[in-house]
Design an enzyme around this catalytic site. Structure first.
Site, PDB file in Angstrom:
ATOM      1  N   HIS A  46     -13.086  22.382  -1.321  1.00 32.79           N
ATOM      2  CA  HIS A  46     -12.618  22.218  -2.700  1.00 32.79           C
ATOM      3  C   HIS A  46     -11.423  21.281  -2.830  1.00 32.79           C
ATOM      4  O   HIS A  46     -10.975  21.008  -3.929  1.00 32.79           O
ATOM      5  CB  HIS A  46     -12.233  23.574  -3.287  1.00 32.79           C
ATOM      6  CG  HIS A  46     -10.969  24.131  -2.690  1.00 32.79           C
ATOM      7  ND1 HIS A  46     -10.935  24.714  -1.448  1.00 32.79           N
ATOM      8  CD2 HIS A  46      -9.685  24.152  -3.152  1.00 32.79           C
ATOM      9  CE1 HIS A  46      -9.695  25.086  -1.174  1.00 32.79           C
ATOM     10  NE2 HIS A  46      -8.916  24.759  -2.174  1.00 32.79           N
TER      11      HIS A  46
HETATM   12  C1  UD1 Z   1      -5.740  25.628  -6.284  1.00 29.61           C
HETATM   13  C2  UD1 Z   1      -4.566  25.316  -5.379  1.00 29.61           C
HETATM   14  C3  UD1 Z   1      -5.057  25.125  -3.955  1.00 29.61           C
HETATM   15  C4  UD1 Z   1      -5.864  26.330  -3.509  1.00 29.61           C
HETATM   16  C5  UD1 Z   1      -6.977  26.575  -4.503  1.00 29.61           C
HETATM   17  C6  UD1 Z   1      -7.788  27.802  -4.136  1.00 29.61           C
HETATM   18  C7  UD1 Z   1      -2.741  24.003  -6.384  1.00 29.61           C
HETATM   19  C8  UD1 Z   1      -2.122  22.674  -6.425  1.00 29.61           C
HETATM   20  N1  UD1 Z   1      -3.927  24.047  -5.765  1.00 29.61           N
HETATM   21  O1  UD1 Z   1      -6.603  24.505  -6.268  1.00 29.61           O
HETATM   22  O2  UD1 Z   1      -3.951  24.994  -3.093  1.00 29.61           O
HETATM   23  O3  UD1 Z   1      -6.412  26.066  -2.234  1.00 29.61           O
HETATM   24  O4  UD1 Z   1      -6.397  26.779  -5.795  1.00 29.61           O
HETATM   25  O5  UD1 Z   1      -8.894  27.960  -4.953  1.00 29.61           O
HETATM   26  O6  UD1 Z   1      -2.169  24.950  -6.871  1.00 29.61           O
HETATM   27  N2  UD1 Z   1     -11.137  26.091 -12.485  1.00 29.61           N
HETATM   28  C9  UD1 Z   1     -12.061  26.893 -13.088  1.00 29.61           C
HETATM   29  N3  UD1 Z   1     -11.808  28.230 -13.131  1.00 29.61           N
HETATM   30  C10 UD1 Z   1     -10.693  28.789 -12.613  1.00 29.61           C
HETATM   31  C11 UD1 Z   1      -9.762  27.948 -12.013  1.00 29.61           C
HETATM   32  C12 UD1 Z   1      -9.985  26.601 -11.935  1.00 29.61           C
HETATM   33  O7  UD1 Z   1     -13.086  26.434 -13.572  1.00 29.61           O
HETATM   34  O8  UD1 Z   1     -10.545  30.025 -12.685  1.00 29.61           O
HETATM   35  C13 UD1 Z   1     -11.424  24.639 -12.391  1.00 29.61           C
HETATM   36  C14 UD1 Z   1     -10.778  23.832 -13.477  1.00 29.61           C
HETATM   37  O9  UD1 Z   1     -11.662  22.829 -13.832  1.00 29.61           O
HETATM   38  C15 UD1 Z   1      -9.573  23.220 -12.794  1.00 29.61           C
HETATM   39  C16 UD1 Z   1     -10.080  23.068 -11.364  1.00 29.61           C
HETATM   40  O10 UD1 Z   1     -10.948  24.167 -11.147  1.00 29.61           O
HETATM   41  O11 UD1 Z   1      -9.194  22.023 -13.388  1.00 29.61           O
HETATM   42  C17 UD1 Z   1      -8.970  23.104 -10.360  1.00 29.61           C
HETATM   43  O12 UD1 Z   1      -8.166  24.284 -10.513  1.00 29.61           O
HETATM   44  P1  UD1 Z   1      -6.613  24.265 -10.061  1.00 29.61           P
HETATM   45  O13 UD1 Z   1      -6.039  25.629 -10.162  1.00 29.61           O
HETATM   46  O14 UD1 Z   1      -5.911  23.164 -10.765  1.00 29.61           O
HETATM   47  O15 UD1 Z   1      -6.684  23.833  -8.554  1.00 29.61           O
HETATM   48  P2  UD1 Z   1      -7.659  24.293  -7.397  1.00 29.61           P
HETATM   49  O16 UD1 Z   1      -8.482  23.130  -7.010  1.00 29.61           O
HETATM   50  O17 UD1 Z   1      -8.360  25.566  -7.731  1.00 29.61           O
END
Ligand code: UD1
Length: 372
Positions: free
Chosen positions: A218
């Site tokens: 991811h």
């Molecule tokens: C985040 C953490 C990463 C961790 C990962 C675990 C940061 C910088 N990154 O990355 O270190 O390894 O979590 O999963 O904090 N989204 C959903 N549903 C959710 C959450 C996210 O659809 O419940 C989607 C959204 O489109 C969002 C994307 O996932 O824009 C990324 O989510 P985000 O929390 O920004 O970062 P992760 O890639 O999940």
């Protein structure tokens, strides 16, 4: 220490955070049950920032790990790094004003970790960082920036392994702030082994008794560039003719696949799943012939199970998983040959690092009490 209760705000925002706060809360509850009359109790609150919000990214972990409902949910949701961090800070500050905690405990390296550490430090509230001192020395990773900032601000730094202590000392962090307590992810793992074995995920997938590959990817560096992601998918498809591949898709990965219309080859041998729960993931990690990942937690869980693991990244902030554990770094160019050699090797490799023994949360709670 006085006999007033010690007030603690425990912060969790994203999937890996939930796994780390579960043992802490259990240890705080256990301490309160056994604290002698007259000794200070721990008055803790759980603050969910809402960085992860989907049922499968958040609620499932609360259920699987038996975490009490958060006292507050800041509901920040997804956005750019700056906006997400700012929103967390904006919404966490009034909580600190109203709760007036003695300590804010942050875990791991996600945006919620850094955002809440900054807010607390600016209000002169003491910050404890669990999983301090890990460094990839790669500032293109947002998590590295979160780690460096959080550690610079923390008053107590709880480290999982000796290399983390060395990193902190090199950065000039005073030794008296650093405590080697072991790996809190492994506390959760040990506590949940029975349930993870019971769930028997491979059997549910029809893979019982079959060798299979467990994949989780991811990181922006692997999934944000369509060409890179297309190459990874094509390589995994190739491997699936050799042994079945199980790949639960993080929402970021799924969104990138859809947006760039990258061909997916889902089949009985190439299982693309929705995000899975904690027990299911542990079960797959224990039983897999090989794990391929870019997650920090999976590198550690594979090390505990001694399951061979290839980390698709140029570096890791968890070098002990390579030095002692079952983890190796790989890149797209070598993935094919690295998979082939891993499959020729032993089914169980490496050894479990010291203090990855299920007692880290107890050490953290005793230290907090002693330092308060
Ligand atoms: C985040 C953490 C990463 C961790 C990962 C675990 C940061 C910088 N990154 O990355 O270190 O390894 O979590 O999963 O904090 N989204 C959903 N549903 C959710 C959450 C996210 O659809 O419940 C989607 C959204 O489109 C969002 C994307 O996932 O824009 C990324 O989510 P985000 O929390 O920004 O970062 P992760 O890639 O999940």
């Amino acid at each position: 220490m006085t006999n007033n209760p010690l007030k603690i705000l425990i912060v969790a925002g994203a999937r890996p955070n939930f796994i780390k706060v579960a043992p802490l809360i259990k240890a705080a509850q256990a301490y309160n049950r056994t604290a002698a009359n007259g000794s200070a109790k721990l008055d803790w609150r759980l603050i969910h920032t809402g960085q992860h919000y989907d049922t499968k990214m958040s609620n499932v972990f609360f259920q699987d790990l038996d975490i009490p409902a958060p006292n507050v949910n800041l509901d920040v949701g997804s956005s750019s790094h700056a906006t997400q961090t700012a929103n967390i800070m904006n919404r966490f500050e009034p909580i600190c004003h109203s709760e007036k905690p003695d300590w804010v405990i942050v875990v791991g390296d996600v945006n919620s970790t850094m955002a809440c550490a900054i807010v607390a430090a600016k209000l002169a509230i003491r910050v404890a960082h669990v999983e301090a001192g890990l460094r990839s020395y790669d500032r293109t990773m947002p998590e590295e920036i979160n780690r460096v900032v959080t550690d610079a601000l923390a008053d107590l730094l709880f480290t999982p392994s000796g290399d983390a202590n060395e990193n902190l000392l090199r950065e000039g962090i005073p030794e008296k702030k650093i405590r080697l307590v072991g790996n809190i992810m492994i506390d959760a793992l040990i506590k949940n082994l029975g349930k993870s074995r019971q769930c028997n995920m491979p059997k549910t997938l029809g893979l019982h008794g079959t060798k299979f590959l467990y994949v989780t990817l991811h990181r922006p560096s692997n999934v944000d560039d369509p060409q890179t992601l297309a190459k990874i998918m094509s390589e995994l498809n190739r491997v699936s003719s050799q042994l079945p591949v199980v790949f639960p898709l993080h929402p970021r990965t799924k969104a990138r696949l859809v947006k760039s219309a990258i061909p997916v080859f889902a089949s009985n041998r190439f299982r693309l799943l929705e995000p899975i729960g904690y027990h299911e993931s542990l079960c797959l990690t224990e039983q897999a012939r090989l794990v391929i990942t870019d997650s920090g937690g999976l590198q550690e869980e594979a090390t505990y199970f001694r399951t061979p693991c290839l980390t698709l990244r140029p570096n890791t902030e968890r070098p002990i998983t390579i030095r002692l554990g079952s983890n190796r770094l790989t890149d797209l160019e070598h993935l094919h040959s690295d998979i082939d050699s891993a499959l020729l090797g032993n089914r169980k490799i490496g050894r479990i690092p010291e203090l990855w023994d299920g007692k880290s949360a107890d050490r953290i709670i005793s230290t907090l009490l002693a330092c308060s």
